[in-house]
Every structure is written in C-alpha cells, then in structure tokens.
Write an enzyme that holds these catalytic residues in place. Sequence first.
Site, PDB file in Angstrom:
ATOM      1  N   TYR A  64       0.814  -1.215   0.000  1.00 27.36           N
ATOM      2  CA  TYR A  64       0.000   0.000   0.000  1.00 27.36           C
ATOM      3  C   TYR A  64       0.855   1.276   0.000  1.00 27.36           C
ATOM      4  CZ  TYR A  64      -3.652  -3.314   1.528  1.00 27.36           C
ATOM      5  OH  TYR A  64      -4.508  -4.384   1.638  1.00 27.36           O
ATOM      6  N   HIS A 122       0.571 -11.799   2.097  1.00 30.97           N
ATOM      7  CA  HIS A 122      -0.466 -10.989   1.447  1.00 30.97           C
ATOM      8  C   HIS A 122      -1.270 -11.806   0.419  1.00 30.97           C
ATOM      9  CE1 HIS A 122      -1.439  -6.576   0.200  1.00 30.97           C
ATOM     10  NE2 HIS A 122      -2.475  -7.355  -0.027  1.00 30.97           N
ATOM     11  N   ARG A 126     -12.717   0.558   4.696  1.00 33.02           N
ATOM     12  CA  ARG A 126     -11.875   1.751   4.516  1.00 33.02           C
ATOM     13  C   ARG A 126     -12.743   2.918   4.085  1.00 33.02           C
ATOM     14  NH1 ARG A 126     -10.028   3.300  -1.210  1.00 33.02           N
ATOM     15  NH2 ARG A 126     -10.825   1.207  -1.564  1.00 33.02           N
ATOM     16  N   SER A 127     -12.435   4.101   4.583  1.00 32.58           N
ATOM     17  CA  SER A 127     -12.990   5.324   4.008  1.00 32.58           C
ATOM     18  C   SER A 127     -11.974   6.438   4.167  1.00 32.58           C
ATOM     19  CB  SER A 127     -14.307   5.730   4.670  1.00 32.58           C
ATOM     20  OG  SER A 127     -14.763   6.941   4.065  1.00 32.58           O
ATOM     21  N   ARG A 149     -17.979   8.953   6.896  1.00 35.91           N
ATOM     22  CA  ARG A 149     -18.122   7.511   6.662  1.00 35.91           C
ATOM     23  C   ARG A 149     -17.271   6.701   7.636  1.00 35.91           C
ATOM     24  NH1 ARG A 149     -17.987   7.028   0.092  1.00 35.91           N
ATOM     25  NH2 ARG A 149     -20.225   7.360  -0.270  1.00 35.91           N
ATOM     26  N   ASN A 154     -19.127   3.850   9.710  1.00 39.59           N
ATOM     27  CA  ASN A 154     -18.738   2.436   9.667  1.00 39.59           C
ATOM     28  C   ASN A 154     -18.402   1.879  11.053  1.00 39.59           C
ATOM     29  OD1 ASN A 154     -19.116   2.659   6.934  1.00 39.59           O
ATOM     30  ND2 ASN A 154     -16.931   2.773   6.417  1.00 39.59           N
TER      31      ASN A 154
HETATM   32  N1  LIG Z   1      -5.503  -8.917   1.806  1.00 36.57           N
HETATM   33  C1  LIG Z   1      -5.864  -8.438   0.629  1.00 36.57           C
HETATM   34  O1  LIG Z   1      -5.491  -8.974  -0.422  1.00 36.57           O
HETATM   35  C2  LIG Z   1      -6.735  -7.239   0.568  1.00 36.57           C
HETATM   36  C3  LIG Z   1      -6.918  -6.458   1.676  1.00 36.57           C
HETATM   37  N2  LIG Z   1      -7.701  -5.326   1.624  1.00 36.57           N
HETATM   38  C4  LIG Z   1      -7.851  -4.531   2.865  1.00 36.57           C
HETATM   39  O2  LIG Z   1      -9.252  -4.394   3.117  1.00 36.57           O
HETATM   40  C5  LIG Z   1      -9.573  -3.013   3.230  1.00 36.57           C
HETATM   41  C6  LIG Z   1     -10.990  -2.783   2.768  1.00 36.57           C
HETATM   42  O3  LIG Z   1     -11.116  -3.026   1.381  1.00 36.57           O
HETATM   43  P1  LIG Z   1     -11.350  -1.836   0.345  1.00 36.57           P
HETATM   44  O4  LIG Z   1     -10.803  -2.168  -0.968  1.00 36.57           O
HETATM   45  O5  LIG Z   1     -10.802  -0.628   0.956  1.00 36.57           O
HETATM   46  O6  LIG Z   1     -12.930  -1.849   0.177  1.00 36.57           O
HETATM   47  P2  LIG Z   1     -14.175  -1.455   1.125  1.00 36.57           P
HETATM   48  O7  LIG Z   1     -15.212  -2.514   0.924  1.00 36.57           O
HETATM   49  O8  LIG Z   1     -13.746  -1.125   2.506  1.00 36.57           O
HETATM   50  O9  LIG Z   1     -14.738  -0.160   0.399  1.00 36.57           O
HETATM   51  C7  LIG Z   1     -14.038   1.046   0.398  1.00 36.57           C
HETATM   52  C8  LIG Z   1     -14.782   1.976  -0.578  1.00 36.57           C
HETATM   53  O10 LIG Z   1     -16.108   2.176  -0.119  1.00 36.57           O
HETATM   54  C9  LIG Z   1     -16.362   3.555   0.111  1.00 36.57           C
HETATM   55  N3  LIG Z   1     -17.090   3.641   1.388  1.00 36.57           N
HETATM   56  C10 LIG Z   1     -16.562   3.598   2.639  1.00 36.57           C
HETATM   57  N4  LIG Z   1     -17.520   3.661   3.561  1.00 36.57           N
HETATM   58  C11 LIG Z   1     -18.697   3.750   2.899  1.00 36.57           C
HETATM   59  C12 LIG Z   1     -20.038   3.837   3.315  1.00 36.57           C
HETATM   60  N5  LIG Z   1     -20.360   3.857   4.612  1.00 36.57           N
HETATM   61  N6  LIG Z   1     -21.003   3.905   2.365  1.00 36.57           N
HETATM   62  C13 LIG Z   1     -20.680   3.891   1.054  1.00 36.57           C
HETATM   63  N7  LIG Z   1     -19.407   3.808   0.594  1.00 36.57           N
HETATM   64  C14 LIG Z   1     -18.425   3.731   1.506  1.00 36.57           C
HETATM   65  C15 LIG Z   1     -15.012   4.223   0.162  1.00 36.57           C
HETATM   66  O11 LIG Z   1     -15.064   5.496  -0.436  1.00 36.57           O
HETATM   67  P3  LIG Z   1     -14.663   6.838   0.389  1.00 36.57           P
HETATM   68  O12 LIG Z   1     -13.195   6.695   0.741  1.00 36.57           O
HETATM   69  O13 LIG Z   1     -14.950   7.913  -0.586  1.00 36.57           O
HETATM   70  O14 LIG Z   1     -15.545   6.858   1.597  1.00 36.57           O
HETATM   71  C16 LIG Z   1     -14.138   3.307  -0.693  1.00 36.57           C
HETATM   72  O15 LIG Z   1     -14.223   3.687  -2.060  1.00 36.57           O
HETATM   73  C17 LIG Z   1      -8.497  -2.320   2.392  1.00 36.57           C
HETATM   74  O16 LIG Z   1      -8.441  -0.933   2.651  1.00 36.57           O
HETATM   75  C18 LIG Z   1      -7.287  -3.117   2.796  1.00 36.57           C
HETATM   76  O17 LIG Z   1      -6.817  -2.677   4.052  1.00 36.57           O
HETATM   77  C19 LIG Z   1      -8.366  -4.999   0.483  1.00 36.57           C
HETATM   78  C20 LIG Z   1      -8.221  -5.739  -0.664  1.00 36.57           C
HETATM   79  C21 LIG Z   1      -7.382  -6.931  -0.722  1.00 36.57           C
HETATM   80  O1  LIG Z   2      -5.530  -4.230  -1.657  1.00 37.01           O
HETATM   81  C1  LIG Z   2      -4.901  -5.290  -1.501  1.00 37.01           C
HETATM   82  O2  LIG Z   2      -4.555  -5.690  -0.375  1.00 37.01           O
HETATM   83  C2  LIG Z   2      -4.561  -6.129  -2.652  1.00 37.01           C
HETATM   84  O3  LIG Z   2      -4.063  -7.201  -2.501  1.00 37.01           O
HETATM   85  C3  LIG Z   2      -4.705  -5.607  -4.014  1.00 37.01           C
HETATM   86  O4  LIG Z   2      -5.738  -4.736  -4.232  1.00 37.01           O
HETATM   87  C4  LIG Z   2      -3.349  -5.024  -4.343  1.00 37.01           C
HETATM   88  O5  LIG Z   2      -3.083  -3.942  -3.488  1.00 37.01           O
HETATM   89  C5  LIG Z   2      -3.073  -4.670  -5.721  1.00 37.01           C
HETATM   90  O6  LIG Z   2      -2.476  -3.686  -5.938  1.00 37.01           O
HETATM   91  C6  LIG Z   2      -3.486  -5.557  -6.801  1.00 37.01           C
HETATM   92  O7  LIG Z   2      -2.682  -5.388  -7.921  1.00 37.01           O
END
Ligand SMILES: NC(=O)C1=CN([C@@H]2O[C@H](COP(=O)(O)OP(=O)(O)OC[C@H]3O[C@@H](n4cnc5c(N)ncnc54)[C@H](OP(=O)(O)O)[C@@H]3O)[C@@H](O)[C@H]2O)C=CC1
Ligand SMILES: O=C(O)C(=O)[C@@H](O)[C@H](O)C(=O)CO
Length: 272
Positions: free
Chosen positions: A46, A104, A226-227, A232, A236
Amino acid sequence: MLKTIRGDTVPALGLGTYQLTGASGQAAIRDGIAMGYRHLDTAIRYGNEAEVGRAIRDSGVARDELFVTTKIWPSDLRPDDVHARMAESLDRLGLDQVDLLLVHWPARDIPLGETLAAFAEEKAAGRTRLIGVANFTLPLLDEALEVHKADLFCNQVEYHPFLSQARLLDRMARADMLLVAYLPIARGAVADVTLLQQIGARHGKTPAQVTLRWLVQQDRVAAIPRSSRPARLAENLDIFDFALSEDEMAAIHGLAEGRRYCDYDFSPAWDD
Ligand SMILES: NC(=O)C1=CN([C@@H]2O[C@H](COP(=O)(O)OP(=O)(O)OC[C@H]3O[C@@H](n4cnc5c(N)ncnc54)[C@H](OP(=O)(O)O)[C@@H]3O)[C@@H](O)[C@H]2O)C=CC1
Ligand SMILES: O=C(O)C(=O)[C@@H](O)[C@H](O)C(=O)CO
C-alpha cells in the site's frame, strides 16, 4: 467488540488503509484513530506504512491499545526477503513490533513451509505478535496448517454479502482461526441493495452499517472497511448499538451470488 482466538484478541472492526496515502491518507487514519478505530490494516504494497506510523504517533493513543497488521507481497516470501521486508516495515512504521504479519497472497514459486518458518522466526524474535495468511483457499489453508502445525491467527479474505465464505469459515472454525473480511462493504456497492436498505430502515442504520454488523456478528469474523471521509469513518464504526435477528442474518446470507472483486492473474484458483 473484540474477537478472541486462542487467547489473543483483536477489535472486530478495523480500518482498512488501501490507497490512504500521503497527507490526506495520514489525516484519514489519524481521524479514524481519534474516532475510536483501534485495529489498523496496512501492507507493504500500500506504500503507506510511514503514514500509518505517523498517524499512530500523532494520535497519542498508547501503542498497546492498537492492533497493527502489515503484509508481505508474494514476490518477497523467501526467508531472507521476509526478514529484510519485516525490518523495513518496522522502520517505516516506527514500531518495534506489529501485532499481525500476513502473507499478502500465496506465492506460486516459493515453498510455503519455508515462508511460514520465516514468519514463525519473526514471531519468535518479537517483531510480530501473531502471524497469518491472506487470500488462502481451502487447499492452501490445509497445506499451511499441515506444513506449519500452525498457530496461524487468521486468513484475511474477500467477504461481503455478495460472496459466500461458508466453506472457508467452516474449515477455519475447526482450525480456530479468525476470518478478517476485506472489501467488507464491496467498495460501497452494498449501499444500493434494497434488502440492506429495508433492514437498515428497521434499525435506523445505513446498508453499510447493516453489512458490517452482519459480518462482525458472525463467529470468528472481523472486518476492515476503509474510508477517506470522516463522516463515513464514523458511520462504519457505529455498529455496536444494535443487533440483527437470526432471520435478518439469514436473509443477508441469501444475497450471495459468487461476486468477487479482487481477482487478479496472480490469484489462486478460488474454491467457489
Ligand atoms: N488482503 C488483501 O489482499 C486485501 C486487503 N484489503 C484490505 O481491506 C480493506 C478494505 O477493502 P477496500 O478495498 O478498501 O474496500 P471497502 O469494501 O472497505 O470499500 C471502500 C470503498 O467504499 C467507500 N465507502 C466507505 N464507507 C462507505 C459507506 N459507509 N457507504 C458507502 N461507501 C463507503 C469508500 O469510499 P470513500 O473513501 O470515498 O468513503 C471506498 O471507495 C483495504 O483498505 C485493505 O486494508 C483490500 C483488498 C485486498
Ligand atoms: O488491496 C490489496 O490488499 C490487494 O491485494 C490488491 O488490491 C493489491 O493492493 C493490488 O495492488 C493488486 O494489484
């Protein structure tokens, strides 16, 4: 609400930090901690460990009140790389120890046993309190538990109402592991779902709050939405003053349709 796995606890609701980078990202993380988030999810990938570390220091919250996770990318899972990346992560975070270190994504070309042995060494050396994996399917989880005889704390996977994780949850219950739900609100897509709106109206909650409550109300499930926006972030987190009925829980489970957002060319062959 805390989740407890073999005596170790983690706040059920954490803050995802993907794309929370730079000054605005750091401010969002700082705001989140000020509002009460005590579980922070970052990753080397990240590019924001320094921001997370600065937000922690700015918050004034004691280190032992926070649960900090970081993750090592699959290209860096050879033992020497694990040790080097962990040292660099701690340096960027400005911490002596993280709470949880995750694989990861599974690596295709590096023996899992070697990686997990290196993770266990990091734990033994005190640079992480706990170790775990992410994006592990049923066969990969079986392999991990077999090769490591393991005290793996969690498997962090995509989980939201549109994607069932019933089989994985069943397997993880038998291994006494936590499922950390990433993409818990499906990147905001839950907001448009009529059923979640209707259940939310009954409780005075939004679809995102209903979804997060549905996740953390399940055994051995934590969630890391995440937001970047203070309103938000607060929304959340505000899910601990109501409960869903068994019928409501079941109805939300019924939304599962095999929809997966995080599917890349390096992803494993998914179970579903
Ligand atoms: N281990 C892995 O491979 C992965 C891990 N992750 C982890 O999981 C976390 C969460 O996943 P993420 O991709 O962020 O997706 P989320 O499902 O948490 O969604 C985040 C999105 O939703 C919006 N949002 C946040 N709160 C609200 C709400 N209450 N109502 C409507 N929309 C909302 C945000 O926009 P805004 O910012 O404008 O509020 C953002 O665009 C990541 O941040 C990361 O830490 C994610 C993907 C892969
Ligand atoms: O968000 C995460 O944790 C992921 O594993 C993916 O979204 C990753 O960050 C990515 O960049 C995928 O190419």
